[in-house]
Scaffold this motif. Structure first.
Motif, PDB file in Angstrom:
ATOM      1  N   PHE A  27      44.246 -16.907  -1.295  1.00 56.53           N
ATOM      2  CA  PHE A  27      44.059 -17.859  -2.120  1.00 56.53           C
ATOM      3  C   PHE A  27      44.945 -17.980  -3.542  1.00 56.53           C
ATOM      4  CE2 PHE A  27      41.613 -18.423  -6.160  1.00 56.53           C
ATOM      5  CZ  PHE A  27      41.091 -19.733  -5.912  1.00 56.53           C
ATOM      6  N   SER A  28      45.293 -16.744  -4.181  1.00 57.96           N
ATOM      7  CA  SER A  28      46.224 -16.889  -5.243  1.00 57.96           C
ATOM      8  C   SER A  28      47.405 -17.589  -4.862  1.00 57.96           C
ATOM      9  CB  SER A  28      46.461 -15.268  -5.868  1.00 57.96           C
ATOM     10  OG  SER A  28      45.383 -14.744  -6.023  1.00 57.96           O
ATOM     11  N   VAL A  29      48.060 -17.465  -3.905  1.00 58.54           N
ATOM     12  CA  VAL A  29      49.421 -18.330  -3.549  1.00 58.54           C
ATOM     13  C   VAL A  29      49.264 -19.597  -3.112  1.00 58.54           C
ATOM     14  CG1 VAL A  29      51.702 -18.103  -2.231  1.00 58.54           C
ATOM     15  CG2 VAL A  29      50.651 -16.035  -3.201  1.00 58.54           C
ATOM     16  N   ALA A  30      48.114 -19.738  -2.301  1.00 58.30           N
ATOM     17  CA  ALA A  30      47.906 -21.295  -1.937  1.00 58.30           C
ATOM     18  C   ALA A  30      48.137 -22.309  -2.872  1.00 58.30           C
ATOM     19  CB  ALA A  30      46.518 -21.093  -1.389  1.00 58.30           C
ATOM     20  N   SER A  31      48.933 -23.526  -2.424  1.00 59.16           N
ATOM     21  CA  SER A  31      48.899 -24.573  -3.464  1.00 59.16           C
ATOM     22  C   SER A  31      48.166 -25.628  -2.839  1.00 59.16           C
ATOM     23  CB  SER A  31      50.494 -24.995  -3.486  1.00 59.16           C
ATOM     24  OG  SER A  31      50.835 -25.458  -2.319  1.00 59.16           O
ATOM     25  N   LEU A  32      47.708 -26.721  -3.864  1.00 62.61           N
ATOM     26  CA  LEU A  32      46.937 -27.813  -3.539  1.00 62.61           C
ATOM     27  C   LEU A  32      47.906 -28.755  -2.675  1.00 62.61           C
ATOM     28  CD1 LEU A  32      44.887 -28.380  -6.564  1.00 62.61           C
ATOM     29  CD2 LEU A  32      44.057 -27.348  -4.335  1.00 62.61           C
ATOM     30  N   PHE A  48      40.111 -36.317  -5.437  1.00 66.02           N
ATOM     31  CA  PHE A  48      38.709 -37.148  -5.211  1.00 66.02           C
ATOM     32  C   PHE A  48      37.367 -36.323  -4.743  1.00 66.02           C
ATOM     33  CE2 PHE A  48      35.888 -39.793  -2.666  1.00 66.02           C
ATOM     34  CZ  PHE A  48      35.562 -40.697  -3.514  1.00 66.02           C
ATOM     35  N   HIS A  49      37.853 -35.417  -3.653  1.00 69.93           N
ATOM     36  CA  HIS A  49      36.962 -34.777  -3.191  1.00 69.93           C
ATOM     37  C   HIS A  49      36.598 -33.359  -3.831  1.00 69.93           C
ATOM     38  CE1 HIS A  49      36.107 -37.110   0.757  1.00 69.93           C
ATOM     39  NE2 HIS A  49      37.299 -37.467   0.329  1.00 69.93           N
ATOM     40  N   PHE A  50      37.438 -32.890  -4.230  1.00 70.22           N
ATOM     41  CA  PHE A  50      37.650 -31.263  -4.872  1.00 70.22           C
ATOM     42  C   PHE A  50      38.229 -31.353  -6.140  1.00 70.22           C
ATOM     43  CE2 PHE A  50      37.636 -31.017  -0.350  1.00 70.22           C
ATOM     44  CZ  PHE A  50      36.327 -30.350   0.091  1.00 70.22           C
ATOM     45  N   VAL A  51      37.630 -30.923  -7.002  1.00 70.05           N
ATOM     46  CA  VAL A  51      37.995 -30.936  -8.434  1.00 70.05           C
ATOM     47  C   VAL A  51      39.191 -29.872  -8.705  1.00 70.05           C
ATOM     48  CG1 VAL A  51      36.367 -29.305  -9.472  1.00 70.05           C
ATOM     49  CG2 VAL A  51      37.397 -30.951 -11.052  1.00 70.05           C
ATOM     50  N   ASN A  52      39.357 -28.738  -7.936  1.00 68.12           N
ATOM     51  CA  ASN A  52      40.327 -27.848  -8.292  1.00 68.12           C
ATOM     52  C   ASN A  52      40.223 -27.049  -6.893  1.00 68.12           C
ATOM     53  OD1 ASN A  52      38.085 -26.076  -8.739  1.00 68.12           O
ATOM     54  ND2 ASN A  52      38.039 -26.085 -10.841  1.00 68.12           N
ATOM     55  N   LYS A  53      41.079 -26.038  -7.010  1.00 68.74           N
ATOM     56  CA  LYS A  53      41.274 -24.931  -5.568  1.00 68.74           C
ATOM     57  C   LYS A  53      40.145 -24.016  -5.506  1.00 68.74           C
ATOM     58  CE  LYS A  53      44.472 -21.747  -6.007  1.00 68.74           C
ATOM     59  NZ  LYS A  53      45.554 -20.773  -5.705  1.00 68.74           N
ATOM     60  N   ALA A  55      36.939 -25.196  -6.231  1.00 68.81           N
ATOM     61  CA  ALA A  55      35.981 -25.633  -5.557  1.00 68.81           C
ATOM     62  C   ALA A  55      36.217 -25.813  -4.081  1.00 68.81           C
ATOM     63  CB  ALA A  55      35.951 -27.250  -6.171  1.00 68.81           C
ATOM     64  N   LEU A  56      37.459 -26.058  -3.553  1.00 65.32           N
ATOM     65  CA  LEU A  56      37.861 -25.881  -1.980  1.00 65.32           C
ATOM     66  C   LEU A  56      37.292 -24.570  -1.677  1.00 65.32           C
ATOM     67  CD1 LEU A  56      41.540 -27.536  -1.699  1.00 65.32           C
ATOM     68  CD2 LEU A  56      39.303 -27.694   0.051  1.00 65.32           C
ATOM     69  N   ALA A  57      37.856 -23.657  -2.076  1.00 65.32           N
ATOM     70  CA  ALA A  57      37.405 -22.282  -1.759  1.00 65.32           C
ATOM     71  C   ALA A  57      35.871 -22.069  -1.390  1.00 65.32           C
ATOM     72  CB  ALA A  57      37.992 -21.190  -2.501  1.00 65.32           C
ATOM     73  N   ASP A  58      35.240 -22.747  -2.358  1.00 61.32           N
ATOM     74  CA  ASP A  58      33.915 -22.593  -2.437  1.00 61.32           C
ATOM     75  C   ASP A  58      33.153 -23.349  -1.149  1.00 61.32           C
ATOM     76  OD1 ASP A  58      33.436 -21.051  -4.673  1.00 61.32           O
ATOM     77  OD2 ASP A  58      32.996 -22.646  -5.688  1.00 61.32           O
ATOM     78  N   SER A  59      33.764 -24.514  -0.843  1.00 66.40           N
ATOM     79  CA  SER A  59      33.428 -25.305   0.466  1.00 66.40           C
ATOM     80  C   SER A  59      33.915 -24.741   1.657  1.00 66.40           C
ATOM     81  CB  SER A  59      34.080 -26.797   0.187  1.00 66.40           C
ATOM     82  OG  SER A  59      33.763 -27.416  -1.018  1.00 66.40           O
ATOM     83  N   VAL A  60      34.901 -23.990   1.747  1.00 68.75           N
ATOM     84  CA  VAL A  60      35.691 -23.340   2.782  1.00 68.75           C
ATOM     85  C   VAL A  60      34.420 -21.938   3.080  1.00 68.75           C
ATOM     86  CG1 VAL A  60      37.391 -21.662   3.752  1.00 68.75           C
ATOM     87  CG2 VAL A  60      37.849 -23.820   2.568  1.00 68.75           C
ATOM     88  N   GLU A  61      33.985 -21.474   2.051  1.00 66.47           N
ATOM     89  CA  GLU A  61      32.991 -20.496   2.383  1.00 66.47           C
ATOM     90  C   GLU A  61      31.548 -20.942   2.857  1.00 66.47           C
ATOM     91  OE1 GLU A  61      32.452 -17.044  -0.353  1.00 66.47           O
ATOM     92  OE2 GLU A  61      34.168 -17.968  -1.810  1.00 66.47           O
ATOM     93  N   GLN A  62      31.339 -21.844   2.379  1.00 67.24           N
ATOM     94  CA  GLN A  62      29.919 -22.621   2.602  1.00 67.24           C
ATOM     95  C   GLN A  62      30.041 -23.157   4.213  1.00 67.24           C
ATOM     96  OE1 GLN A  62      26.877 -22.904   1.252  1.00 67.24           O
ATOM     97  NE2 GLN A  62      26.399 -23.845   3.146  1.00 67.24           N
ATOM     98  N   ALA A  63      31.350 -23.449   4.528  1.00 64.80           N
ATOM     99  CA  ALA A  63      31.460 -24.011   5.862  1.00 64.80           C
ATOM    100  C   ALA A  63      31.504 -22.784   6.951  1.00 64.80           C
ATOM    101  CB  ALA A  63      33.084 -24.782   6.082  1.00 64.80           C
TER     102      ALA A  63
END
Length: 205
Positions: A27-32, A48-53, A55-63
């Motif tokens: 997570f720390s190294v991953a770039s948008l 447009f879909h994710f405000v920041n990294k 938020a993306l990680a939260d969506s990955v966890e939810q999926a």
């Protein structure tokens, strides 16, 4: 409707791409930029879909949580003993951790301390394992062992295999999970039902 479907496909592609990059780089190294490039979309589309990294990680966890829920609910209400259903579910989890990058990344993210992870997926798995063992106890399948103690051991072992499997997939192999149950079931299961249980999973019969 077409725009909504396109937006949904873009969101799903970004979640899969994020999981792939988080799994590969952390997570720390991953770039948008790497995530949007892998998904084949612009940085603007990502934002447009994710405000920041995070938020993306939260969506990955939810999926990933939804995938885990499908694994365990597939074994709810199925004919057979609760112990065998637990064995089967653990095999399915291990197999999908090797095949599904979203599930794998979700587990990794759920223990990511830099994000203050809440251990969501591990808690979800622990809850289901505990419930399965309580049902087994009610069915008279346990050999004078406390369901809570066994649940802690099963979760510790299976999540340990998950962690080790990030470096060596052999830890998540069918053989590894089978040997684990071959060792545990004689201590766990009542003698009258032990012979009916299949450590390799009921599908391996």
């Amino acid at each position: 409707m077409v725009k909504q479907e396109r937006a949904l496909r873009t969101r799903e592609a970004l979640i899969t791409s994020a999981a792939t990059v988080f799994d590969r780089d952390g997570f720390s190294v991953a770039s948008l930029n790497a995530i949007s490039s892998l998904a084949g979309v612009s940085s603007g589309a990502l934002h447009f879909h994710f405000v920041n990294k995070a938020a993306l990680a939260d969506s990955v966890e939810q999926a990933a949580a939804e995938r885990l829920d499908r694994i365990v609910t597939a074994h709810e209400g199925v004919a057979g003993s609760s112990l065998q259903l637990l064995v089967d579910a653990s095999h399915d989890l291990a197999h999908l951790l090797t095949e599904d990058v979203v599930l794998r990344a979700g587990f990794e993210l759920s223990r990511e301390q830099v994000r203050g992870g809440n251990q969501g997926l591990h808690h979800q798995w622990h809850e289901w394992v505990g419930a399965a063992l309580k049902r087994a106890d009610g069915e008279g399948l346990l050999n004078e062992v406390a369901p809570e103690t066994v649940a802690a051991s099963v979760v510790a072992a299976t999540t340990g295999f998950e962690v080790l499997g990030t470096q060596d997939p052999q830890w998540l192999s069918h053989g590894t999970i089978t040997r684990f149950w071959q060792l545990l079931l004689p201590r766990l299961a009542a003698p009258a039902v032990l012979g009916d249980l299949v450590p390799g999973g009921s599908r391996s019969k």
